[in-house]
Design a protein around this motif. Structure first.
Motif, PDB file in Angstrom:
ATOM      1  N   ALA A  64      -3.969  12.663  16.404  1.00 50.21           N
ATOM      2  CA  ALA A  64      -4.779  13.786  15.928  1.00 50.21           C
ATOM      3  C   ALA A  64      -5.076  14.715  17.099  1.00 50.21           C
ATOM      4  CB  ALA A  64      -6.079  13.287  15.314  1.00 50.21           C
ATOM      5  N   THR A  65      -4.863  16.023  16.892  1.00 53.61           N
ATOM      6  CA  THR A  65      -5.081  17.019  17.946  1.00 53.61           C
ATOM      7  C   THR A  65      -5.956  18.148  17.411  1.00 53.61           C
ATOM      8  OG1 THR A  65      -2.923  16.545  18.936  1.00 53.61           O
ATOM      9  CG2 THR A  65      -3.977  18.613  19.547  1.00 53.61           C
ATOM     10  N   GLY A  66      -7.025  18.480  18.149  1.00 49.92           N
ATOM     11  CA  GLY A  66      -7.918  19.563  17.743  1.00 49.92           C
ATOM     12  C   GLY A  66      -8.826  19.969  18.881  1.00 49.92           C
ATOM     13  N   SER A  67      -9.924  20.613  18.557  1.00 50.49           N
ATOM     14  CA  SER A  67     -10.835  21.133  19.583  1.00 50.49           C
ATOM     15  C   SER A  67     -11.499  20.015  20.389  1.00 50.49           C
ATOM     16  CB  SER A  67     -11.911  22.007  18.918  1.00 50.49           C
ATOM     17  OG  SER A  67     -12.634  21.270  17.945  1.00 50.49           O
ATOM     18  N   PHE A  68     -11.597  18.813  19.827  1.00 54.73           N
ATOM     19  CA  PHE A  68     -12.171  17.682  20.566  1.00 54.73           C
ATOM     20  C   PHE A  68     -11.175  17.111  21.579  1.00 54.73           C
ATOM     21  CE2 PHE A  68     -15.158  17.916  17.172  1.00 54.73           C
ATOM     22  CZ  PHE A  68     -16.314  17.277  17.585  1.00 54.73           C
ATOM     23  N   GLY A  69      -9.882  17.407  21.380  1.00 52.82           N
ATOM     24  CA  GLY A  69      -8.845  16.863  22.247  1.00 52.82           C
ATOM     25  C   GLY A  69      -7.764  16.175  21.422  1.00 52.82           C
ATOM     26  N   THR A  70      -7.045  15.254  22.044  1.00 54.31           N
ATOM     27  CA  THR A  70      -5.963  14.521  21.375  1.00 54.31           C
ATOM     28  C   THR A  70      -6.228  13.024  21.480  1.00 54.31           C
ATOM     29  OG1 THR A  70      -4.323  16.249  21.837  1.00 54.31           O
ATOM     30  CG2 THR A  70      -3.487  14.045  21.338  1.00 54.31           C
ATOM     31  N   ARG A  71      -6.061  12.333  20.357  1.00 53.62           N
ATOM     32  CA  ARG A  71      -6.272  10.878  20.345  1.00 53.62           C
ATOM     33  C   ARG A  71      -5.181  10.225  19.515  1.00 53.62           C
ATOM     34  NH1 ARG A  71      -7.144   6.488  22.099  1.00 53.62           N
ATOM     35  NH2 ARG A  71      -9.149   5.531  22.560  1.00 53.62           N
ATOM     36  N   SER A  72      -4.531   9.219  20.104  1.00 56.04           N
ATOM     37  CA  SER A  72      -3.450   8.504  19.440  1.00 56.04           C
ATOM     38  C   SER A  72      -3.754   7.013  19.396  1.00 56.04           C
ATOM     39  CB  SER A  72      -2.119   8.731  20.178  1.00 56.04           C
ATOM     40  OG  SER A  72      -1.781  10.104  20.234  1.00 56.04           O
ATOM     41  N   GLN A  73      -3.387   6.365  18.284  1.00 50.32           N
ATOM     42  CA  GLN A  73      -3.664   4.940  18.147  1.00 50.32           C
ATOM     43  C   GLN A  73      -2.945   4.401  16.913  1.00 50.32           C
ATOM     44  OE1 GLN A  73      -5.419   2.847  20.123  1.00 50.32           O
ATOM     45  NE2 GLN A  73      -5.012   1.125  18.746  1.00 50.32           N
ATOM     46  N   PHE A  74      -2.613   3.109  16.950  1.00 49.48           N
ATOM     47  CA  PHE A  74      -2.125   2.448  15.745  1.00 49.48           C
ATOM     48  C   PHE A  74      -3.219   2.497  14.684  1.00 49.48           C
ATOM     49  CE2 PHE A  74       0.897   0.595  18.726  1.00 49.48           C
ATOM     50  CZ  PHE A  74       2.075   0.645  17.976  1.00 49.48           C
ATOM     51  N   GLY A  75      -2.808   2.614  13.421  1.00 49.17           N
ATOM     52  CA  GLY A  75      -3.759   2.764  12.332  1.00 49.17           C
ATOM     53  C   GLY A  75      -4.012   1.489  11.555  1.00 49.17           C
ATOM     54  N   ASP A  76      -3.091   1.188  10.619  1.00 45.30           N
ATOM     55  CA  ASP A  76      -3.282   0.046   9.733  1.00 45.30           C
ATOM     56  C   ASP A  76      -1.973  -0.715   9.535  1.00 45.30           C
ATOM     57  OD1 ASP A  76      -6.125   0.545   8.620  1.00 45.30           O
ATOM     58  OD2 ASP A  76      -5.118   2.460   8.261  1.00 45.30           O
ATOM     59  N   ALA A  77      -2.100  -1.962   9.124  1.00 48.52           N
ATOM     60  CA  ALA A  77      -0.963  -2.774   8.688  1.00 48.52           C
ATOM     61  C   ALA A  77      -1.135  -3.061   7.204  1.00 48.52           C
ATOM     62  CB  ALA A  77      -0.891  -4.078   9.481  1.00 48.52           C
ATOM     63  N   PHE A  78      -0.055  -2.901   6.440  1.00 47.19           N
ATOM     64  CA  PHE A  78      -0.068  -3.149   5.006  1.00 47.19           C
ATOM     65  C   PHE A  78       0.831  -4.335   4.681  1.00 47.19           C
ATOM     66  CE2 PHE A  78      -1.185   1.235   5.561  1.00 47.19           C
ATOM     67  CZ  PHE A  78      -2.028   1.564   4.509  1.00 47.19           C
ATOM     68  N   LEU A  79       0.367  -5.194   3.801  1.00 46.92           N
ATOM     69  CA  LEU A  79       1.153  -6.309   3.273  1.00 46.92           C
ATOM     70  C   LEU A  79       1.059  -6.230   1.752  1.00 46.92           C
ATOM     71  CD1 LEU A  79      -0.072  -9.187   5.642  1.00 46.92           C
ATOM     72  CD2 LEU A  79       2.005  -7.810   5.873  1.00 46.92           C
ATOM     73  N   ILE A  80       2.191  -5.989   1.089  1.00 46.87           N
ATOM     74  CA  ILE A  80       2.181  -5.713  -0.351  1.00 46.87           C
ATOM     75  C   ILE A  80       3.251  -6.539  -1.050  1.00 46.87           C
ATOM     76  CG2 ILE A  80       2.508  -3.954  -2.128  1.00 46.87           C
ATOM     77  CD1 ILE A  80       1.542  -1.896  -0.044  1.00 46.87           C
ATOM     78  N   GLY A  81       2.865  -7.231  -2.117  1.00 50.94           N
ATOM     79  CA  GLY A  81       3.802  -7.978  -2.942  1.00 50.94           C
ATOM     80  C   GLY A  81       3.938  -7.317  -4.306  1.00 50.94           C
ATOM     81  N   ASN A  82       5.175  -7.326  -4.849  1.00 50.09           N
ATOM     82  CA  ASN A  82       5.442  -6.696  -6.138  1.00 50.09           C
ATOM     83  C   ASN A  82       6.234  -7.638  -7.035  1.00 50.09           C
ATOM     84  OD1 ASN A  82       7.752  -4.932  -7.709  1.00 50.09           O
ATOM     85  ND2 ASN A  82       5.711  -4.061  -7.878  1.00 50.09           N
ATOM     86  N   TYR A  83       5.822  -7.710  -8.299  1.00 52.33           N
ATOM     87  CA  TYR A  83       6.538  -8.537  -9.273  1.00 52.33           C
ATOM     88  C   TYR A  83       6.953  -7.672 -10.462  1.00 52.33           C
ATOM     89  CZ  TYR A  83       7.778 -12.265 -12.477  1.00 52.33           C
ATOM     90  OH  TYR A  83       8.470 -13.084 -13.346  1.00 52.33           O
ATOM     91  N   SER A  84       8.245  -7.674 -10.790  1.00 46.21           N
ATOM     92  CA  SER A  84       8.773  -6.895 -11.909  1.00 46.21           C
ATOM     93  C   SER A  84       9.022  -7.797 -13.112  1.00 46.21           C
ATOM     94  CB  SER A  84      10.085  -6.204 -11.510  1.00 46.21           C
ATOM     95  OG  SER A  84       9.881  -5.297 -10.450  1.00 46.21           O
ATOM     96  N   PHE A  85       8.507  -7.381 -14.250  1.00 39.33           N
ATOM     97  CA  PHE A  85       8.713  -8.144 -15.479  1.00 39.33           C
ATOM     98  C   PHE A  85      10.044  -7.764 -16.118  1.00 39.33           C
ATOM     99  CE2 PHE A  85       4.167  -7.870 -14.754  1.00 39.33           C
ATOM    100  CZ  PHE A  85       3.763  -9.180 -14.938  1.00 39.33           C
ATOM    101  N   LYS A  86      10.496  -8.566 -17.058  1.00 39.53           N
ATOM    102  CA  LYS A  86      11.773  -8.337 -17.712  1.00 39.53           C
ATOM    103  C   LYS A  86      11.729  -7.042 -18.516  1.00 39.53           C
ATOM    104  CE  LYS A  86      15.219 -10.577 -20.671  1.00 39.53           C
ATOM    105  NZ  LYS A  86      15.561 -11.780 -21.476  1.00 39.53           N
ATOM    106  N   GLU A  87      12.800  -6.249 -18.407  1.00 43.83           N
ATOM    107  CA  GLU A  87      12.878  -4.968 -19.114  1.00 43.83           C
ATOM    108  C   GLU A  87      13.037  -5.198 -20.614  1.00 43.83           C
ATOM    109  OE1 GLU A  87      15.735  -1.000 -19.297  1.00 43.83           O
ATOM    110  OE2 GLU A  87      15.816  -2.320 -17.551  1.00 43.83           O
TER     111      GLU A  87
END
Length: 313
Positions: A100-123
């Motif tokens: 992020a860059t603006g009048s306060f300055g610039t700051r960089s950092q890792f944000g978040d980690a996502f772990l997502i599972g998905n299950y598909s049912f029969k069509e």
């Protein structure tokens, strides 16, 4: 007869292309408002389906570019890996980073980690349902500073919450309809920004910020060119913030942030190009149509553009 049908398809696609171009012009001329560079709920739909099902592994590398509150600008890359175990179950992991860059300055950092599972049912009858369960874990407590000075959430790479995602998706012909909930389960936010000491009224106080849940509804329509190289996916998102966020004021009393609940409606256009059966590139453009009065979480965007590369193997 075949040539007439092909000519009709070409003419029909030209009409659709002109409509999509008009949508792009409307997006580009929207006034400053609240876009969907989001807390996670807008982007988890990637976990519902994978375009190419002949491969078990999918890697995505992307960068999101956005214009935020006041003069803040963002570059937010991420990397994602999806593993398809079979026709029913898949698992996606994702790591984000933000500058992020603006009048306060610039700051960089890792944000978040996502772990997502998905299950598909029969069509059945050309309809296919799928269900999603996932978690988001922050890399920071949302209290990054510049030269020892506290920063508003607009400069933070994460909201500092452990969130639960619950979702479902219905695919019918060229349509996808999905609904999701994002629920903050554990609040690790240690932000210490007070606007009284920030030297500006552009950002609200968010000391020890606590955020409410979000609910999302999305409708997506997919269109392919006759050679199936290009795919266009215009979609609209309805995001309802289910309560007023709060912070701890200078008197150590918790105070609700008026106007921070309510509805946001975002328009999004995704254009993808198939380089080969194993790889593709994608451009997404998003902007809001309806906004909440206040968005203290720092996710305000006037315009968001994303560029993504996917490789399958």
């Amino acid at each position: 007869m075949k040539s007439k049908i092909h000519e009709y398809q070409k003419n029909n696609f030209k009409v659709m292309s002109k409509k999509l171009a008009l949508i792009l012009v409307v997006f580009a001329n929207q006034g400053f408002s609240q876009g969907c560079s989001d807390a996670g709920i807008c982007s988890i739909n990637k976990g519902f389906t994978t375009e190419e099902k002949n491969f078990k592994n999918h890697i995505e590398i992307a960068a999101i570019f956005g214009a935020g509150e006041s003069d803040v600008r963002y570059v937010s890359p991420y990397v994602s890996y999806t593993k398809r175990f079979n026709d029913r179950f898949s698992f996606t992991s994702k790591v984000t980073f933000s500058t992020a860059t603006g009048s306060f300055g610039t700051r960089s950092q890792f944000g978040d980690a996502f772990l997502i599972g998905n299950y598909s049912f029969k069509e059945k009858s050309k309809k296919q349902w799928s269900a999603l369960l996932g978690w988001k874990f922050p890399f920071t407590a949302s209290n990054l500073k510049i030269n020892g000075y506290s920063l508003p959430l607009d400069y933070q790479s994460s909201l500092g919450t452990v969130d639960l995602f619950l979702g479902t998706n219905l695919n019918y012909k060229n349509w996808d309809f999905n609904a999701a909930l994002q629920i903050p389960v554990f609040n690790l936010n240690k932000n210490s920004y007070f606007k009284e000491y920030g030297g500006t009224d552009d950002f609200p106080s968010t000391n020890l910020f606590e955020r409410k849940s979000d609910a999302l509804l999305r409708a997506t329509y997919s269109m392919k060119t006759p050679n199936k190289k290009f795919t266009f996916k215009p979609n609209v998102l309805f995001i309802y913030h289910l309560g007023e966020d709060s912070y701890e004021n200078i008197f150590s009393q918790r105070e609700n942030i008026k106007g921070s609940d309510g509805l946001t409606i975002n328009g999004n256009l995704i254009t993808s190009y198939s380089i080969s059966k194993q790889s593709s590139i994608e451009l997404s453009l998003a902007t809001p149509f309806v906004v909440r009065d206040v968005r203290p979480d720092g996710l305000t965007r006037s315009f968001v553009a994303g560029l993504q590369y996917q490789y399958s193997f």
